[in-house]
Scaffold this motif. Structure first.
Motif, PDB file in Angstrom:
ATOM      1  N   TYR A  24       0.844  -1.183   0.000  1.00  0.00           N
ATOM      2  CA  TYR A  24       0.000   0.000   0.000  1.00  0.00           C
ATOM      3  C   TYR A  24       0.879   1.232   0.000  1.00  0.00           C
ATOM      4  O   TYR A  24       1.880   1.318   0.712  1.00  0.00           O
ATOM      5  CB  TYR A  24      -0.920   0.022   1.224  1.00  0.00           C
ATOM      6  N   ARG A  25       0.467   2.186  -0.790  1.00  0.00           N
ATOM      7  CA  ARG A  25       1.240   3.410  -0.889  1.00  0.00           C
ATOM      8  C   ARG A  25       0.253   4.537  -1.097  1.00  0.00           C
ATOM      9  O   ARG A  25      -0.489   4.532  -2.071  1.00  0.00           O
ATOM     10  CB  ARG A  25       2.146   3.302  -2.117  1.00  0.00           C
ATOM     11  N   ALA A  26       0.239   5.474  -0.190  1.00  0.00           N
ATOM     12  CA  ALA A  26      -0.701   6.585  -0.323  1.00  0.00           C
ATOM     13  C   ALA A  26      -0.344   7.442  -1.532  1.00  0.00           C
ATOM     14  O   ALA A  26       0.836   7.628  -1.840  1.00  0.00           O
ATOM     15  CB  ALA A  26      -0.665   7.443   0.935  1.00  0.00           C
ATOM     16  N   THR A  27      -1.357   7.942  -2.218  1.00  0.00           N
ATOM     17  CA  THR A  27      -1.121   8.790  -3.382  1.00  0.00           C
ATOM     18  C   THR A  27      -1.678  10.189  -3.121  1.00  0.00           C
ATOM     19  O   THR A  27      -2.381  10.420  -2.131  1.00  0.00           O
ATOM     20  CB  THR A  27      -1.826   8.230  -4.627  1.00  0.00           C
ATOM     21  N   ILE A  28      -1.385  11.042  -4.049  1.00  0.00           N
ATOM     22  CA  ILE A  28      -1.901  12.399  -3.962  1.00  0.00           C
ATOM     23  C   ILE A  28      -3.430  12.384  -3.912  1.00  0.00           C
ATOM     24  O   ILE A  28      -4.056  13.162  -3.192  1.00  0.00           O
ATOM     25  CB  ILE A  28      -1.404  13.204  -5.176  1.00  0.00           C
ATOM     26  N   LYS A  29      -3.988  11.478  -4.657  1.00  0.00           N
ATOM     27  CA  LYS A  29      -5.444  11.354  -4.719  1.00  0.00           C
ATOM     28  C   LYS A  29      -6.015  10.983  -3.349  1.00  0.00           C
ATOM     29  O   LYS A  29      -7.040  11.521  -2.915  1.00  0.00           O
ATOM     30  CB  LYS A  29      -5.794  10.258  -5.724  1.00  0.00           C
ATOM     31  N   ASP A  30      -5.339  10.060  -2.683  1.00  0.00           N
ATOM     32  CA  ASP A  30      -5.773   9.672  -1.340  1.00  0.00           C
ATOM     33  C   ASP A  30      -5.836  10.894  -0.433  1.00  0.00           C
ATOM     34  O   ASP A  30      -6.804  11.094   0.302  1.00  0.00           O
ATOM     35  CB  ASP A  30      -4.791   8.663  -0.729  1.00  0.00           C
ATOM     36  N   ILE A  31      -4.792  11.683  -0.511  1.00  0.00           N
ATOM     37  CA  ILE A  31      -4.750  12.878   0.327  1.00  0.00           C
ATOM     38  C   ILE A  31      -5.882  13.827  -0.075  1.00  0.00           C
ATOM     39  O   ILE A  31      -6.556  14.406   0.781  1.00  0.00           O
ATOM     40  CB  ILE A  31      -3.397  13.598   0.180  1.00  0.00           C
ATOM     41  N   VAL A  64     -10.100  18.301  -1.088  1.00  0.00           N
ATOM     42  CA  VAL A  64      -9.628  19.254  -2.103  1.00  0.00           C
ATOM     43  C   VAL A  64      -9.274  18.462  -3.359  1.00  0.00           C
ATOM     44  O   VAL A  64      -9.427  17.253  -3.385  1.00  0.00           O
ATOM     45  CB  VAL A  64      -8.396  20.055  -1.608  1.00  0.00           C
ATOM     46  N   SER A  65      -8.804  19.173  -4.357  1.00  0.00           N
ATOM     47  CA  SER A  65      -8.447  18.472  -5.592  1.00  0.00           C
ATOM     48  C   SER A  65      -6.987  18.005  -5.562  1.00  0.00           C
ATOM     49  O   SER A  65      -6.184  18.505  -4.770  1.00  0.00           O
ATOM     50  CB  SER A  65      -8.622  19.400  -6.787  1.00  0.00           C
ATOM     51  N   ALA A  66      -6.670  17.062  -6.440  1.00  0.00           N
ATOM     52  CA  ALA A  66      -5.300  16.551  -6.532  1.00  0.00           C
ATOM     53  C   ALA A  66      -4.339  17.686  -6.867  1.00  0.00           C
ATOM     54  O   ALA A  66      -3.219  17.741  -6.347  1.00  0.00           O
ATOM     55  CB  ALA A  66      -5.222  15.469  -7.606  1.00  0.00           C
ATOM     56  N   ASN A  67      -4.808  18.558  -7.717  1.00  0.00           N
ATOM     57  CA  ASN A  67      -4.025  19.728  -8.101  1.00  0.00           C
ATOM     58  C   ASN A  67      -3.532  20.485  -6.865  1.00  0.00           C
ATOM     59  O   ASN A  67      -2.348  20.765  -6.716  1.00  0.00           O
ATOM     60  CB  ASN A  67      -4.911  20.640  -8.958  1.00  0.00           C
ATOM     61  N   THR A  68      -4.459  20.811  -5.993  1.00  0.00           N
ATOM     62  CA  THR A  68      -4.104  21.566  -4.796  1.00  0.00           C
ATOM     63  C   THR A  68      -3.104  20.808  -3.925  1.00  0.00           C
ATOM     64  O   THR A  68      -2.159  21.397  -3.390  1.00  0.00           O
ATOM     65  CB  THR A  68      -5.371  21.883  -3.979  1.00  0.00           C
ATOM     66  N   VAL A  69      -3.324  19.520  -3.814  1.00  0.00           N
ATOM     67  CA  VAL A  69      -2.388  18.722  -3.011  1.00  0.00           C
ATOM     68  C   VAL A  69      -1.002  18.786  -3.624  1.00  0.00           C
ATOM     69  O   VAL A  69      -0.003  19.044  -2.938  1.00  0.00           O
ATOM     70  CB  VAL A  69      -2.851  17.253  -2.945  1.00  0.00           C
ATOM     71  N   THR A  96      -5.792  25.324   4.297  1.00  0.00           N
ATOM     72  CA  THR A  96      -5.801  24.208   3.360  1.00  0.00           C
ATOM     73  C   THR A  96      -4.449  23.504   3.416  1.00  0.00           C
ATOM     74  O   THR A  96      -4.375  22.281   3.563  1.00  0.00           O
ATOM     75  CB  THR A  96      -6.009  24.714   1.910  1.00  0.00           C
ATOM     76  N   ARG A  97      -3.440  24.315   3.301  1.00  0.00           N
ATOM     77  CA  ARG A  97      -2.068  23.776   3.328  1.00  0.00           C
ATOM     78  C   ARG A  97      -1.857  22.915   4.550  1.00  0.00           C
ATOM     79  O   ARG A  97      -1.389  21.785   4.472  1.00  0.00           O
ATOM     80  CB  ARG A  97      -1.086  24.947   3.302  1.00  0.00           C
ATOM     81  N   GLN A  98      -2.211  23.461   5.686  1.00  0.00           N
ATOM     82  CA  GLN A  98      -1.972  22.722   6.922  1.00  0.00           C
ATOM     83  C   GLN A  98      -2.718  21.391   6.950  1.00  0.00           C
ATOM     84  O   GLN A  98      -2.156  20.358   7.307  1.00  0.00           O
ATOM     85  CB  GLN A  98      -2.391  23.585   8.118  1.00  0.00           C
ATOM     86  N   ARG A  99      -3.990  21.419   6.540  1.00  0.00           N
ATOM     87  CA  ARG A  99      -4.778  20.180   6.517  1.00  0.00           C
ATOM     88  C   ARG A  99      -4.112  19.134   5.623  1.00  0.00           C
ATOM     89  O   ARG A  99      -3.963  17.979   5.987  1.00  0.00           O
ATOM     90  CB  ARG A  99      -6.193  20.471   5.982  1.00  0.00           C
ATOM     91  N   ILE A 100      -3.698  19.600   4.449  1.00  0.00           N
ATOM     92  CA  ILE A 100      -3.062  18.691   3.496  1.00  0.00           C
ATOM     93  C   ILE A 100      -1.789  18.089   4.073  1.00  0.00           C
ATOM     94  O   ILE A 100      -1.565  16.878   4.022  1.00  0.00           O
ATOM     95  CB  ILE A 100      -2.739  19.447   2.185  1.00  0.00           C
TER      96      ILE A 100
END
Lengths: 342, 342
Positions: free
Chosen positions: A6-13, A19-24, A38-42
């Motif tokens: 298992y490997r977390a991806t940007i999409k998971d975050i 938020v969108s993958a873009n923002t992540v 937003t930044r902090q949550r991410i």
DNA sequence: CTGAAAGCGCTTACAG
DNA sequence: CTGAAAGCGCTTACAG
């Protein structure tokens, strides 16, 4: 069947943060214009999921892998592994990965590892060519993959290269022997198709000519890896009518071999015959008879090659093709001395 | 700005051949059920475009990069570079790329290169841990990335590892010295947090106990890279009331250092004091006083580690965790002999 | 400050 | 025997 990791991806975050993958992606790369909250949550979620970016995907879109391939004769030989370490230390500062492969002087293996590097889309390569074929090297050039050669070079093919001045180094070493009074000096060993061996022979000849001595024909009898050939050539050399008073060996490995043969035969070094090598390997200073030799800045060769390569990768083509010649040091030790009195 | 390199893709071949990318992909991979004529056309165009597959894209979907990372103390040190070569030769047969990094015994650099390998999604790693921290290693395990340790190991953390039996090797070496008549033997050098040094001291103690001799406290004074510390410890040792008649050094680099210091002091080896090392480095047999030492099968360590790692990568978890202990050879040379008469 | 869409170059089911 | 579509995990314009 590989285990499923298992490997977390940007999409998971993204989904977990709403938020969108873009923002992540932009947050993770530290780009501006992200709302602090937003930044902090991410960032929190990323940490919580133990997120690590996938450089594969990144490389695919960026068309840059941040990896470099080194093809060298033998990764386990200190003469080469120090070059690797020089490359590595420089790349490490730039967060670039280093792939290595030994060609073991075999053109088939050379071709094969270079091809694999090409498929792996390395950003550039540093190679010490086997010189047995130009095809593999040509393929790298044809594909416009930045390339820096080390130690050797191809005549008539202008390419970036980092090495020492073999001609001049041996010239100096020969002059040192001439100054000691030697007249019958022989260049011994190596393969004539390798530019290092050829250049060293040229340097020897130049020195002899400058001293108005007649150069002896080179004995291209191979390397220390072919001890039988070397031994036969050595025996023949000593049996000749005018036995040399000094032997300039292609490299230290060979010089060690030669010196020990001579000692085994009951000859004295340097009283009966002087021996010199090239490379200044670790044991050179520690031998029963410490060896006179030429020290090459191997680590620096690697470092300079890496520096030049990164410049090329970054599009800086100034002074192409660049030939960087590094300084050598003549290490005078006990294996050389005046020739025996007639 | 990197230069734009043209690289033919499967899609290029597809459009030029008038088939789908799917068909091209299957043809290139040699899968069946392709019409002979279609196949031939595709192959022709591929050759004509000088097509080379992009392993990056492939890896992304396959979740397998066919690459392995090696983290080792120092890629330029033959003790390690031979391990690398062993790994490399085995991986070469399987068309797997090898990335290398030196940790230089620094936990920060270790962590950083391991993290980069993780981001690069290597299929597995072979590492000689610095032992200064467990965090980086733990991260690899946590992510279920196959891992094989070499040379060292963590107590209480069962993991795959390939190494030699340090305890037993030194035990045998100590017994050899005891049999020569030595009573005051000292274990010298290394760092106590490195299992190799610790195990060697254990082996020494065991042998002494078996011979009903009192073991001396180990002198963990570092490695040959810290010559001043070593020298101070050596001087102190020799000044002590009961000067040892034999010194077992952590490794050959240190033994060479120690031996030369002793010779410089006017002592004779082995007449006044015997010296032994570990590793059987190239110069060991060539020294002024050839060194008695323990030969490790470094190349084989690398090869076995690579074999085991590939098994793990392929999902074969038989006998996990596996500890592979390879045989050593005691090389008796001139640096050891009977103790001086009282 | 944020999102939807397209695309990097492959492979993998799924249809036909 | 072959193709259309989706997807691997990112980044990059482009909107809004």
């Amino acid at each position: 069947m590989p285990l499923r990791k298992y490997r977390a991806t940007i999409k998971d975050i993204a989904t977990r943060t709403g938020v969108s993958a873009n923002t992540v992606s932009r947050t993770l790369r530290g780009l501006p214009h992200i709302h602090p909250e937003t930044r902090q949550r991410i960032l929190e979620v990323a940490k919580q999921l133990n997120y690590k970016r996938n450089l594969l995907a990144r490389s695919l879109v960026l068309k840059r892998t941040e990896s470099v391939g080194v093809v060298i004769t033998d990764t386990s030989n200190p003469n080469y592994s120090r070059i690797i370490r020089g490359v590595e230390d420089y790349l490490y500062q730039h967060n670039i990965n280093l792939m290595v492969s030994s060609s073991i002087g075999d053109e088939v293996r050379e071709r094969s590892v270079i091809d694999l590097f090409l498929e792996r889309a390395v950003d550039g390569m540093i190679v010490t060519p086997t010189m047995k074929s130009f095809a593999a090297i040509e393929e790298i050039v044809r594909r416009h993959v930045p390339l820096v050669l080390t130690n050797r070079y191809f005549k008539g093919h202008p390419m970036d290269a980092v090495r020492v001045d073999n001609v001049n180094s041996i010239k100096r070493l020969t002059h040192y022997l001439l100054d000691l009074g030697h007249e019958r000096i022989v260049y011994f060993g190596g393969h004539e198709y390798v530019t290092t061996a050829e250049d060293r022979y040229v340097g020897y000849r130049k020195a002899m000519q400058e001293a108005r001595r007649k150069p002896a024909p080179a004995v291209f009898c191979g390397t220390a890896r072919e001890p039988d050939k070397v031994n036969r050539a050595l025996v023949k050399l000593l049996r000749g009518k005018s036995r040399p008073t000094a032997i300039l060996c292609y490299n230290d490995d060979l010089a060690v071999e030669v010196m020990h043969r001579l000692l085994d035969m009951g000859l004295s070094v340097p009283e009966d015959i002087s021996v010199a090598g090239f490379d200044d390997i670790d044991m050179a200073a520690m031998l029963r008879v410490p060896l006179t030799t030429v020290a090459q800045p191997t680590y620096l060769i690697g470092r300079k090659a890496a520096e030049l390569l990164l410049r090329r990768i970054n599009g800086d083509m100034a002074d192409f093709p660049q030939q960087i010649l590094l300084e050598t040091n003549i290490m005078v030790r006990a294996s050389t001395g005046p020739p025996p009195a007639r």
